[in-house]
Design a protein around this motif. Structure first.
Motif, PDB file in Angstrom:
ATOM      1  N   GLY A   1      -1.567  -5.340   2.379  1.00  0.00           N
ATOM      2  CA  GLY A   1      -0.377  -4.649   1.890  1.00  0.00           C
ATOM      3  C   GLY A   1       0.748  -5.592   1.526  1.00  0.00           C
ATOM      4  O   GLY A   1       1.486  -5.361   0.567  1.00  0.00           O
ATOM      5  N   LYS A   2       0.859  -6.683   2.274  1.00  0.00           N
ATOM      6  CA  LYS A   2       1.980  -7.605   2.044  1.00  0.00           C
ATOM      7  C   LYS A   2       1.853  -8.261   0.660  1.00  0.00           C
ATOM      8  O   LYS A   2       2.809  -8.284  -0.125  1.00  0.00           O
ATOM      9  N   ASP A   3       0.666  -8.772   0.355  1.00  0.00           N
ATOM     10  CA  ASP A   3       0.498  -9.460  -0.926  1.00  0.00           C
ATOM     11  C   ASP A   3       0.601  -8.461  -2.086  1.00  0.00           C
ATOM     12  O   ASP A   3       1.257  -8.733  -3.098  1.00  0.00           O
ATOM     13  N   ALA A   4      -0.042  -7.314  -1.912  1.00  0.00           N
ATOM     14  CA  ALA A   4       0.008  -6.305  -2.985  1.00  0.00           C
ATOM     15  C   ALA A   4       1.457  -5.900  -3.250  1.00  0.00           C
ATOM     16  O   ALA A   4       1.909  -5.843  -4.402  1.00  0.00           O
ATOM     17  N   GLY A   5       2.212  -5.676  -2.167  1.00  0.00           N
ATOM     18  CA  GLY A   5       3.605  -5.223  -2.302  1.00  0.00           C
ATOM     19  C   GLY A   5       4.463  -6.267  -3.004  1.00  0.00           C
ATOM     20  O   GLY A   5       5.226  -5.965  -3.918  1.00  0.00           O
ATOM     21  N   ARG A   6       4.313  -7.528  -2.602  1.00  0.00           N
ATOM     22  CA  ARG A   6       5.186  -8.553  -3.201  1.00  0.00           C
ATOM     23  C   ARG A   6       4.803  -8.781  -4.661  1.00  0.00           C
ATOM     24  O   ARG A   6       5.651  -9.013  -5.522  1.00  0.00           O
ATOM     25  N   GLN A   7       3.516  -8.683  -4.982  1.00  0.00           N
ATOM     26  CA  GLN A   7       3.110  -8.869  -6.385  1.00  0.00           C
ATOM     27  C   GLN A   7       3.598  -7.722  -7.267  1.00  0.00           C
ATOM     28  O   GLN A   7       4.047  -7.942  -8.390  1.00  0.00           O
ATOM     29  N   ALA A   8       3.487  -6.505  -6.748  1.00  0.00           N
ATOM     30  CA  ALA A   8       3.941  -5.350  -7.547  1.00  0.00           C
ATOM     31  C   ALA A   8       5.453  -5.457  -7.787  1.00  0.00           C
ATOM     32  O   ALA A   8       5.945  -5.226  -8.902  1.00  0.00           O
TER      33      ALA A   8
END
Ligand code: FAD
Length: 509
Positions: A382-389
């Motif tokens: 979730g952390k990587d997906a959130g920061r990329q989005a």
């Protein structure tokens, strides 16, 4: 050979794919243009063409079909290259081994033609293919660019098995067990003996593949597809945290996806159906209204479960429980819950290996629509997906584009494919898209995020972001290039790999 007509440089689309240039041009349309197109009929012809190119030191650019739209289409990187259009005459399914669920194909076999071939020989119900969004591409070309689809065999390269390759100096080799005279295991065991070369022929300029084995998916006895809609933009984090263990434990067996609600809505709506702000970006309130009307969410999740009905029902119930624990107001839909034009019905076809053209509906979003993909890899959390989005959204809105992102979810990592939709007749908009994607590549690299694949015009920039140990990987790639292709004739510049005679001569972008 034929010389393409200059007036045609601006033409083409998905159905009428040109061979001399990229129909979704992002630079000046005549920047990446071929001087001629050649149609070899077999491996021997390819070898002859390669030897001819060596003799005259002419750059050549092989295509299987040339539908690499969003990543450069059929354009060569060096203007004036000769395109080797393998697909036109080398387009046969050479063998289908039904017992072992594997086939041997030539470059011009499209997803749709492989599907039809399996139907025509009466095994279409038993052996399925993996189709990406659109079935007009080449099974080989897509795998060589490491593309993705939707079934358990969605990582296309991972399911190839054995290659025949013409080297940049015109020799013909077979990899794996194919390198042994008389072996019956070329399409059954991928490694053979000694170093395993196959990977160096993907996203590279080290050889022209003329035959490839591909695994076929045996009918698993049933498929249950479903969509889950998450109401809040911030639900992305929790959604991915729920999905990761389901993937690692193989409870979900395909390549599922989470995509932005607005990206989902672009299949049904055009940009004119929304209210835009002064930058041309859809206003959040307006997006919300349409998402509610469509019964979707800020993010939507599509997945497929395989096996007999009672098996998939048990998995479906378990998956619902996992989501409800962390996102209680998730809404679930199966096919019987949605209207006829709902994408879930197309998704059911994709995940059963049946081609559909539905994805082309998105091309109505704006006039003269073209795609440019920004495709970073994300950790499956979730952390990587959130920061990329967040990164993608912020930068794209700054330039007046809507962030239209989809995460294609693998077992441990995700392809985060973000579509820039631009008007290819609007020069200023093209410039903005290119500047924005360049900024995004730099933003991503600054936090250690790299692209899995990129457009021809951006391959120099992206290759430089793979810079560990003073760019050791590019030094190695260049050594290989110089050894395998001393005259530098094969696809100069692909993936940022330039032959020695081109380096530092102003070709890089
Ligand atoms: P080609 O264009 O023939 O080749 C692709 C690359 O491989 C080229 O660089 C070419 O030079 C090289 N190559 C091809 N054949 C050979 C060979 N025999 N030897 C050596 N090098 C070779 N992509 C996905 O992966 N998944 C998707 O779901 C998807 N959805 C899309 C949706 C839309 C709306 C659009 C516009 C694009 C999408 N794409 C997707 C991107 C692209 O259209 C596909 O990946 C397509 O399959 C690539 O084109 P192709 O198969 O014709 O390959």
């Amino acid at each position: 050979m034929s010389v393409p007509h200059a007036a045609a440089i601006y033409s083409g689309d998905y159905h009428a794919v040109p061979l001399s240039h990229d129909s979704y041009h992002i630079l000046d349309p005549d920047d990446f243009v071929a001087s001629a197109v050649c149609w070899p009929g077999n491996t021997e012809d390819v070898s002859k063409a390669v030897k001819w190119a060596n003799k005259w030191k002419v750059p050549i650019w092989p295509l299987s079909i040339g539908r690499n739209l969003g990543y450069g289409g059929s354009a060569p990187r060096v203007r004036g290259s000769v395109v080797l259009d393998l697909g036109r005459r080398m387009n046969k399914v050479l063998d289908v081994d039904v017992e072992n669920a594997v086939c041997l194909i030539e470059p011009g076999v499209q997803y749709v033609t492989l599907y039809e071939h399996l139907q025509s020989i009466g095994v279409g119900n038993d052996l399925w293919i993996d189709v990406p969004d659109l079935p007009g591409g080449s099974v080989m070309g897509n795998a060589l660019d490491r593309g993705v689809g939707y079934t358990p065999y969605g990582d296309h390269w991972a399911h190839h098995i054995g290659l025949e390759v013409v080297t940049p100096t015109g020799e013909v080799i077979r990899t794996g067990m194919g390198s042994m005279e008389g072996s019956e295991c070329w399409q059954l065991f991928r490694y053979g003996f000694g170093p395993h070369q196959d990977g160096i022929f993907t996203q590279s300029n080290y050889g022209i593949v003329t035959k490839m084995g591909m695994e076929l998916l045996p009918n698993p006895g049933g498929v249950r597809v479903f969509m889950a809609a998450f109401p809040q933009y911030d639900d992305l984090h929790e959604a991915i945290e729920v999905i990761r263990p389901l993937m690692i434990r193989k409870i979900i067996g395909n390549v599922p996806m989470v995509r932005l609600g607005l990206q989902d809505a672009s299949l049904y709506k055009t940009r004119d159906d929304f209210e835009l702000d002064e930058r041309g970006v859809v206003k959040p309130d307006s997006a919300q209204k349409v998402l509610e009307e469509l019964g979707t969410g800020a993010w939507v999740f599509y997945a497929a479960l395989y096996g007999p009905d009672d098996v998939t029902l048990a998995k479906y119930n378990y998956i619902q429980e996992q989501f409800y624990k962390r996102i209680p107001n998730t809404k679930f839909y199966q096919r019987e819950d949605v209207p006829e034009n709902h994408y879930l019905h197309n998704y059911a076809r994709f995940t059963t290996g049946i081609p559909t053209w539905r994805e082309l509906d998105r091309m109505k979003w704006i006039p003269n629509a073209a795609h440019l993909f920004f495709a970073p890899l994300s950790a499956n959390n979730g952390k990587d997906a959130g920061r990329q989005a967040a990164m993608g959204r912020k930068r794209m809105e700054e330039y007046g584009f809507n962030y239209l992102g989809t995460f294609f979810i693998g077992t441990r990592a995700m392809h985060h494919v973000i579509s820039f939709m631009y008007n290819r007749k609007d020069i200023a908009e093209k410039k903005k898209a290119l500047t924005c994607i360049r900024a995004l590549i730099a933003d991503a690299a600054s936090i250690g995020v790299g692209e899995y694949r990129t457009h021809l015009a951006l391959q120099d920039q992206v290759s430089k972001t793979y810079n560990w140990n003073d760019g050791a990987i590019m030094k190695f790639n260049e050594k290989l290039k110089d050894a395998l292709d001393p005259n530098g004739i094969l696809q100069p510049g692909r993936s940022g790999i330039w032959p020695k005679d081109y380096r530092g001569k102003g070709f890089e972008l």
